[in-house]
Design an enzyme around this catalytic site. Sequence first.
Site, PDB file in Angstrom:
ATOM      1  N   GLN A  71       0.807  -1.205   0.000  1.00  0.00           N
ATOM      2  CA  GLN A  71       0.000   0.000   0.000  1.00  0.00           C
ATOM      3  C   GLN A  71       0.849   1.267   0.000  1.00  0.00           C
ATOM      4  O   GLN A  71       0.502   2.267  -0.631  1.00  0.00           O
ATOM      5  CB  GLN A  71      -0.920   0.010   1.230  1.00  0.00           C
ATOM      6  N   GLU A  72       1.976   1.232   0.678  1.00  0.00           N
ATOM      7  CA  GLU A  72       2.809   2.426   0.808  1.00  0.00           C
ATOM      8  C   GLU A  72       3.555   2.770  -0.479  1.00  0.00           C
ATOM      9  O   GLU A  72       3.582   3.924  -0.900  1.00  0.00           O
ATOM     10  CB  GLU A  72       3.824   2.234   1.947  1.00  0.00           C
ATOM     11  N   SER A  73       4.194   1.784  -1.090  1.00  0.00           N
ATOM     12  CA  SER A  73       5.117   2.079  -2.188  1.00  0.00           C
ATOM     13  C   SER A  73       4.899   1.245  -3.434  1.00  0.00           C
ATOM     14  O   SER A  73       5.613   1.442  -4.421  1.00  0.00           O
ATOM     15  CB  SER A  73       6.562   1.864  -1.712  1.00  0.00           C
TER      16      SER A  73
END
Length: 714
Positions: A546-548
């Site tokens: 989800q972050e990167s």
Amino acid sequence: MAASKGMIKLKKLINIFCLSMFLSVIFCAGAGAADKAKTEIRKNNESTQAQSELELLFASRKWGEIDSIVKRGNLSVRDRSLAANAYRIQSRWSDVVDMLSDLNGFPNDILPYAKMTLIIALENLGKTSESLNIATELRKNPPYGLGYYVLYAVYRLTPKENTDIRRTAMREMYAKTEEKSQKIFTLSELIKLNDNPVENAKKLLDLDPTSSIAVNALSSLPKPLNQEVSLLLGYAAYLAKDNKKAIEILAPLKNNRKALYYNAFALYNENKYAEALKIWSGLALNGNSYALSSVNRIGILLDRKEASASVKNTAKDNLKKISETRRGDVQARALYALNLEDRVLLEHPSSSFAIRIAWKRGMDAWFIGNTKEALWYWQRVNGLDVSAAWGARALYWISKAQEKSGDKKAAAKTLDLLLSRYPLSVYTYLARPGALKIVDDVPASLTSQPTQLEHWGFISYARMLLQREPKDSKKAFRAAQLAEWFGDDEKVYSAGLALQRFFVKNGTASRQGLQLLYPRPYHSIVSKAAERFGVEDNLIWSVMKQESAFNPVARSHAGATGLMQLMPGTAKGEAGLLKMPEFKIWDVTDNITLGASYLSRQLKSFGDPQRAAAAYNAGPGNARRWNDDGGKGLPLELWIEKITFRETSDYVQRVIGNLFTYRLVYPNSARMPFTLDILEISNDPENEEIEGKRAQEYSGVFNDEIISKREPND
């Protein structure tokens, strides 16, 4: 990389490549394939047994056994090509040159790739002249997709004093590519070569607004700067959080709406609220570009605790003027900021603001036991054109209301729709655990024959060509498979992303397909961090996804960096707690270690993945506030409703949905926490200071820049 899966992995690799002629007959080809295979064997005058054996070993990456076959000698042209590619993967450059020393017999459509491989091998051996000669020849007529890399070889190999040749090569590279990262690279190099630096710097800042090399090139121009250059430099200063410089550059640009908007933002960041409000109000009252963004900022300013009563009163007056004079989304946003909810619902019923109002009213009704009213509002939301996050959320709660009303048949139909439309949503897992069935087969519509480049071992070039056609589902799937063979999980994910509709249908999902969408990159690093800090490995990958999106060089405008998107202050704080005297935030191991450490502390503080995910995204201070505001002890679906930041609400839904999917796809992965190797968060002043800095970092990002209780859902 994940550990070897033994024979299962071997079978999978064979299916990917179908490199053996006899395996091609069995797995890849149709009628008449055996005769074609025999013709190929005769044409190359090679041993069927040796060919089949070497190709199988290549597919299963058994490099040592390939050496044994090479030592026997009497290799076919294709055997030498396969061996050369095996050696290239191992960076055994002398062996690559040995295998490709005689290029006679290579098919015309394969020969350029053999030459490119030889160019790279000779370069790595320091044989620059030989390598450059081949590259110069190949440059004349490279096949589609290879030209950029041939030109880059010419650029690297040409002596630096031959500036004209290097400039020409780099210009041609820029002309040949459509990939953003390659355009950024070529423009950066052209600026270094002093090749039309002003125009190239402008192009570069359009692609990468914070490029230091472009900023430096334009900053060196004689003053006064023209409006175009000033706007680029002012925007770059704003993104770099150099607000004073941004104001200095952007303030004179009175007739440019983008300059006005970001000048106001820089003033706002400097706590000059009245000046920012004046500019945003002008943009919101007149014109189109930046009007909606400006009225959004005024709404956020209205909620700003630090703003004076005078500023807030002016903001409210201006919002009233906007609501009276503007139409469409600008008017809807002003009405929403003024809490004129009934007018939003009546005059802008399909707007994102109406969705948020209807949803909140539905939840309010639910909590006081008015199921009928809650159902009415949620069905209204579901009837609009909403995002996947809103759609799954609405269907879940509609089914709850239907069941509570006694209409179990309608509730079951709603859940069928939830499973059909949003099979990987956290709400589907909550409503129907185990409903999604996993099968090991790959959808037949995605299977394809191996390309000629694959047969000759040029897997990286085969993948490169396949991924240039992402709309072709078969080619996209094959590109993802080849990336998986290489262990390039970022490319696996990006190639497989467009194929989800093929992997999940009618309540059934392909395990192989989901493994492309939910890979486990940097497996050994993640496993060590998971064991060290007592975090489930699947949760680390869920956050990373989800972050990167598994991009190790990802960086947000807010400054979050790397795979785990760490803010600089957070990384520094974690490094201090772990007594790491030095760390590099871009380093994969350091980034995962620090991110896992921080995530583990949130797990320990809050007790479950959903609250830890909220704290990771919005800071522990905000997560504690939501807990204290009636959220403590609530189950996941109700905890989500306590989150007042839209972005964090979506984030928690996605991360926990990822976690459920990872557990489903990899059932044997570790679930239980290990012994914790982290410091207790206690009353120690140093720890409290770190927590405070983290909360301050995220307060700036979420409360001030992105999220407001009155923020639109767009």
